[in-house]
Design a protein around this motif. Structure first.
Motif, mmCIF file in Angstrom:
data_model
loop_
_atom_site.group_PDB
_atom_site.id
_atom_site.type_symbol
_atom_site.label_atom_id
_atom_site.label_comp_id
_atom_site.label_asym_id
_atom_site.label_seq_id
_atom_site.Cartn_x
_atom_site.Cartn_y
_atom_site.Cartn_z
ATOM 1 N N LYS A 173 15.131 -1.565 65.951
ATOM 2 C CA LYS A 173 15.762 -1.171 67.212
ATOM 3 C C LYS A 173 16.793 -0.070 66.970
ATOM 4 O O LYS A 173 16.904 0.877 67.753
ATOM 5 N N THR A 174 17.540 -0.192 65.865
ATOM 6 C CA THR A 174 18.562 0.811 65.550
ATOM 7 C C THR A 174 17.926 2.176 65.324
ATOM 8 O O THR A 174 18.426 3.199 65.796
ATOM 9 N N ARG A 175 16.796 2.202 64.630
ATOM 10 C CA ARG A 175 16.129 3.478 64.362
ATOM 11 C C ARG A 175 15.626 4.116 65.656
ATOM 12 O O ARG A 175 15.722 5.330 65.835
ATOM 13 N N ASN B 139 17.571 6.668 55.895
ATOM 14 C CA ASN B 139 16.102 6.644 55.977
ATOM 15 C C ASN B 139 15.564 7.878 56.701
ATOM 16 O O ASN B 139 14.604 8.516 56.249
ATOM 17 N N LEU B 140 16.185 8.213 57.838
ATOM 18 C CA LEU B 140 15.719 9.361 58.623
ATOM 19 C C LEU B 140 15.954 10.679 57.892
ATOM 20 O O LEU B 140 15.155 11.610 58.007
ATOM 21 N N GLU C 174 13.268 13.509 56.416
ATOM 22 C CA GLU C 174 13.523 14.869 56.906
ATOM 23 C C GLU C 174 13.404 14.982 58.420
ATOM 24 O O GLU C 174 13.164 16.065 58.958
ATOM 25 N N ILE C 175 13.582 13.849 59.115
ATOM 26 C CA ILE C 175 13.589 13.871 60.578
ATOM 27 C C ILE C 175 14.946 14.361 61.075
ATOM 28 O O ILE C 175 15.042 15.036 62.097
ATOM 29 N N VAL D 6 19.171 16.628 64.401
ATOM 30 C CA VAL D 6 17.718 16.524 64.306
ATOM 31 C C VAL D 6 17.175 17.775 63.612
ATOM 32 O O VAL D 6 17.687 18.881 63.788
ATOM 33 N N ASN D 7 16.158 17.584 62.800
ATOM 34 C CA ASN D 7 15.574 18.682 62.032
ATOM 35 C C ASN D 7 14.368 19.254 62.777
ATOM 36 O O ASN D 7 13.269 18.706 62.727
#
Length: 221
Positions: free
Chosen positions: A30-32, A69-70, A74-75, A104-105
């Motif tokens: 949910k957090t992601r 993690n993100l 590379e997000i 954001v990438n």
């Protein structure tokens, strides 16, 4: 003994719950999902971990873990402090606290696909409310822009043309805002105002109609 609820009252049957569950299964937590919504809804903005935790109302450690993690995927990417538009006194304070900012990438290979997926998920989650707006008497045109298509620079999120009950529309859009947990900008025009702006190539209307958009209803013809 657990009392049975009325049919259709179970929150687990709602489109929003189903879509959110699907996204959680797809993205892991949910957090992601909340992080992805925050970064993709505000693609020009930068955030630091403690600020993100307050913004999405999630545990600081969970946010830190998902940000890592993100970033590894590379997000999102870290942003150099020197590139931020901050007053010198704030810049010194940020450096002293070693605060790290993220954005954001847009160069990520799947950026557009992820943006479309997140946008479509929001629309599906709020399909019932959009249907209620669509069925309101007098609406001849209903267009989604801005947050619904990932265009942060758009000057409105919802354009409605027709003869409508503005108070009722306001209440319905308020429901959308609560579901999305995000403020929405909306514009209501009468048909005569819309036609006049269209003939005059009004900049505001032209930007909406010529940019990326989702036409939910069009009864102009």
């Amino acid at each position: 003994m657990r009392r049975a609820g009325k049919p259709g009252n179970d929150k687990r049957e709602s489109p929003k719950f189903i879509i959110c569950s699907m996204l959680e299964n797809l993205f892991g937590s949910k957090t992601r999902v909340k992080l992805l919504n925050l970064f993709f809804d505000n693609s020009e903005s930068c955030f630091y971990i403690r600020g993100i935790s307050r913004e999405i109302k999630e545990n600081l450690n969970s946010v830190r873990r998902e940000v890592i993690n993100l970033e590894e995927l590379e997000i999102i990417k870290s942003v150099p402090l020197d590139s931020l538009d901050l007053p010198e006194i704030e810049r010194t304070k940020e450096a002293r606290e070693k605060r790290k900012y993220y954005q954001v990438n847009k160069d990520q290979l799947l950026y557009n696909e992820l943006l479309n997926l997140i946008t479509r998920a929001k629309i599906l989650a709020d399909k019932e409310l959009l249907e209620k707006i669509k069925l309101e008497k007098g609406i001849k045109l209903l267009v989604l822009s801005g947050i619904f298509v990932g265009n942060q620079r758009a000057r409105t999120d919802i354009l409605i043309m027709g003869s409508v009950d503005k108070n009722k529309i306001k209440r319905l859009i308020g429901g959308l805002e609560r579901d999305l947990e995000h403020p929405l900008r909306y514009s209501i025009m009468s048909q005569s105002e819309f036609n006049y702006r269209n003939v005059m190539t009004d900049k505001f209307l032209f930007e909406i109609m010529e940019s990326k958009k989702i036409v939910v209803l069009d009864k102009r013809r």
